[in-house]
Design a protein around this motif. Sequence first.
Motif, PDB file in Angstrom:
ATOM      1  N   TRP A 180       0.817  -1.209   0.000  1.00 40.44           N
ATOM      2  CA  TRP A 180       0.000   0.000   0.000  1.00 40.44           C
ATOM      3  C   TRP A 180       0.853   1.262   0.000  1.00 40.44           C
ATOM      4  O   TRP A 180       0.351   2.350  -0.295  1.00 40.44           O
ATOM      5  CB  TRP A 180      -0.952  -0.004   1.193  1.00 40.44           C
ATOM      6  N   ASN A 197      -0.261   7.580   1.174  1.00 36.98           N
ATOM      7  CA  ASN A 197      -0.494   6.724   2.334  1.00 36.98           C
ATOM      8  C   ASN A 197       0.558   6.925   3.419  1.00 36.98           C
ATOM      9  O   ASN A 197       0.286   6.711   4.596  1.00 36.98           O
ATOM     10  CB  ASN A 197      -0.525   5.251   1.901  1.00 36.98           C
ATOM     11  N   ARG A 206      -0.751   9.985   5.253  1.00 40.85           N
ATOM     12  CA  ARG A 206      -1.979   9.711   6.003  1.00 40.85           C
ATOM     13  C   ARG A 206      -1.705   8.884   7.253  1.00 40.85           C
ATOM     14  O   ARG A 206      -2.404   9.008   8.255  1.00 40.85           O
ATOM     15  CB  ARG A 206      -2.999   9.006   5.092  1.00 40.85           C
ATOM     16  N   ARG A 207      -0.709   8.017   7.188  1.00 39.43           N
ATOM     17  CA  ARG A 207      -0.399   7.181   8.348  1.00 39.43           C
ATOM     18  C   ARG A 207       0.578   7.856   9.304  1.00 39.43           C
ATOM     19  O   ARG A 207       0.911   7.297  10.347  1.00 39.43           O
ATOM     20  CB  ARG A 207       0.152   5.826   7.883  1.00 39.43           C
ATOM     21  N   GLU A 254      -4.748  -3.922   5.425  1.00 41.56           N
ATOM     22  CA  GLU A 254      -4.214  -2.596   5.713  1.00 41.56           C
ATOM     23  C   GLU A 254      -4.928  -1.517   4.906  1.00 41.56           C
ATOM     24  O   GLU A 254      -4.986  -0.364   5.310  1.00 41.56           O
ATOM     25  CB  GLU A 254      -2.709  -2.521   5.406  1.00 41.56           C
ATOM     26  N   GLU A 255      -5.515  -1.875   3.761  1.00 45.64           N
ATOM     27  CA  GLU A 255      -6.225  -0.886   2.966  1.00 45.64           C
ATOM     28  C   GLU A 255      -7.332  -0.238   3.795  1.00 45.64           C
ATOM     29  O   GLU A 255      -7.534   0.972   3.733  1.00 45.64           O
ATOM     30  CB  GLU A 255      -6.828  -1.555   1.733  1.00 45.64           C
ATOM     31  N   ILE A 270      -5.817   2.219   6.202  1.00 50.04           N
ATOM     32  CA  ILE A 270      -5.365   3.462   5.559  1.00 50.04           C
ATOM     33  C   ILE A 270      -6.551   4.367   5.276  1.00 50.04           C
ATOM     34  O   ILE A 270      -6.486   5.578   5.461  1.00 50.04           O
ATOM     35  CB  ILE A 270      -4.610   3.125   4.261  1.00 50.04           C
ATOM     36  N   GLU A 271      -7.659   3.779   4.829  1.00 49.63           N
ATOM     37  CA  GLU A 271      -8.804   4.586   4.433  1.00 49.63           C
ATOM     38  C   GLU A 271      -9.618   5.097   5.617  1.00 49.63           C
ATOM     39  O   GLU A 271     -10.393   6.039   5.475  1.00 49.63           O
ATOM     40  CB  GLU A 271      -9.711   3.755   3.513  1.00 49.63           C
TER      41      GLU A 271
END
Length: 337
Positions: free
Chosen positions: A256, A262, A265-266, A331-332, A335-336
Motif C-alpha cells: 500500500w 499513504n 496519512r499514516r 491494511e487498505e 489506511i482509508e
Amino acid sequence: MALIQFTDKGLYCAEGNFYIDPWQPVDKAVITHAHSDHARWGSKSYLCHTFTKPLLQQRLGDNNYETLDWGQAVLINGVKVSLHPAGHIIGSSQIRVEHNGEVWVVSGDYKTENDGISGEFEPVKCNTFITESTFGLPIYNWKKQADIFIDIQNWIKDCFEKNTNGVIIAYSLGKAQRIIAPIAEVTSNIHAHGAVWNIFQTLKNTGFNFPDIKRIEIDAPKEKYKNAVIIAPPSAEASLWMRRFTPFEVGVCSGWMQVRGNVRRRNIDAGFALSDHADWNGLLQAIEATGASKVFVTHGFQSAFSRYLNEKGIEAAEVKTEFGNDEEASEELKIES
C-alpha cells in the motif's frame, strides 16, 4: 458439477470430499499457506506443504497434519492433488486438483518475483484458475526487491546518523523474513517484537538460516535500544509499546506504500512498497501462463480486475470469499479509515 464449488464453508471439491483453505471447521482441509485468513482452527485434518506444518502447529496447535513437498501428488478419494510453489511466503503453495482430465488450480496468495526464501512461483497449466487480486490495479507496479532493500538500508543508515532508532513495520510471517538479511548487512543490533521473534524461532528450528535477532525485553533499560533496528508487526504501530524506543523513526513495508499519500496519512517517516502479493503485471503474467480458459477472481480489486480480464477475452468471474484478512491485505481499510 464444477470440480471445485464455492460454498459457505469455503472452496469445496465434492469428488474428493475436501475443502481448500476453509473458513469453517471441516473434516479435510487442504491449506495453501499459514496466514490466518487461509488456515483456520477446528478442522479434523490438514494437508499442507512440509514448511507450512510447523507454522500451523505454532498458530493452530496440535492437530492431524499431513504434508507434501512441491510436485508430490496424492489421491484423495480418487482426486489427484499436488502442491506447487506460490512464492507468497515460506511454504506457500498453489493447490492443483485433477479429476477425469479436468484441472483446477487454487493459487491462494502469490507473488511472481522470487524473493529467495519462499520458493519461485511456478505457473501450472489448468482449465480453471482461482486467483487473488489484492493489488489488481495498474497503479501497483513493484520495484525490484533488491532496489527496495537498498532503500531500506539507506534509511537505516540515515536514522543512525541522526542517533535515532529505526522501527520497521513488517508482517511477522512473510516480509519480516525477507528483510532480515539486508538489515543484517547494515547492523547486527536487531531486535524484534515477540510475535516476529516467535516466527523466526519456529522457522530456524525447521532449518532456515536467518541472521540472529534479539527478542524485545519488557523491562530492558532504554539504553539497550540505541542505534537499533526494531522489527514489529502492524498491530504495534502507533502503540504505547513503541515508546521505549524513543527517539525513533517508523518505516512501513507494505504494498500500500506504492501510493505516496499513504505515508502522509499514516503519519510515518518512510514507506517501502514491499509486498508478498503479485502486482498488476504479475497477476496478468501468472494468469496467462496457466493457459486457463476460465478464471475466478477472489479478494482484492476483484470487480475491476475481472472486468479487465473479460475485456481481454479471458472469461472471468468474481467470487466472494473470506480471504484477504492477512495484515497486508487488510491494511487498505486501516489506511482509508
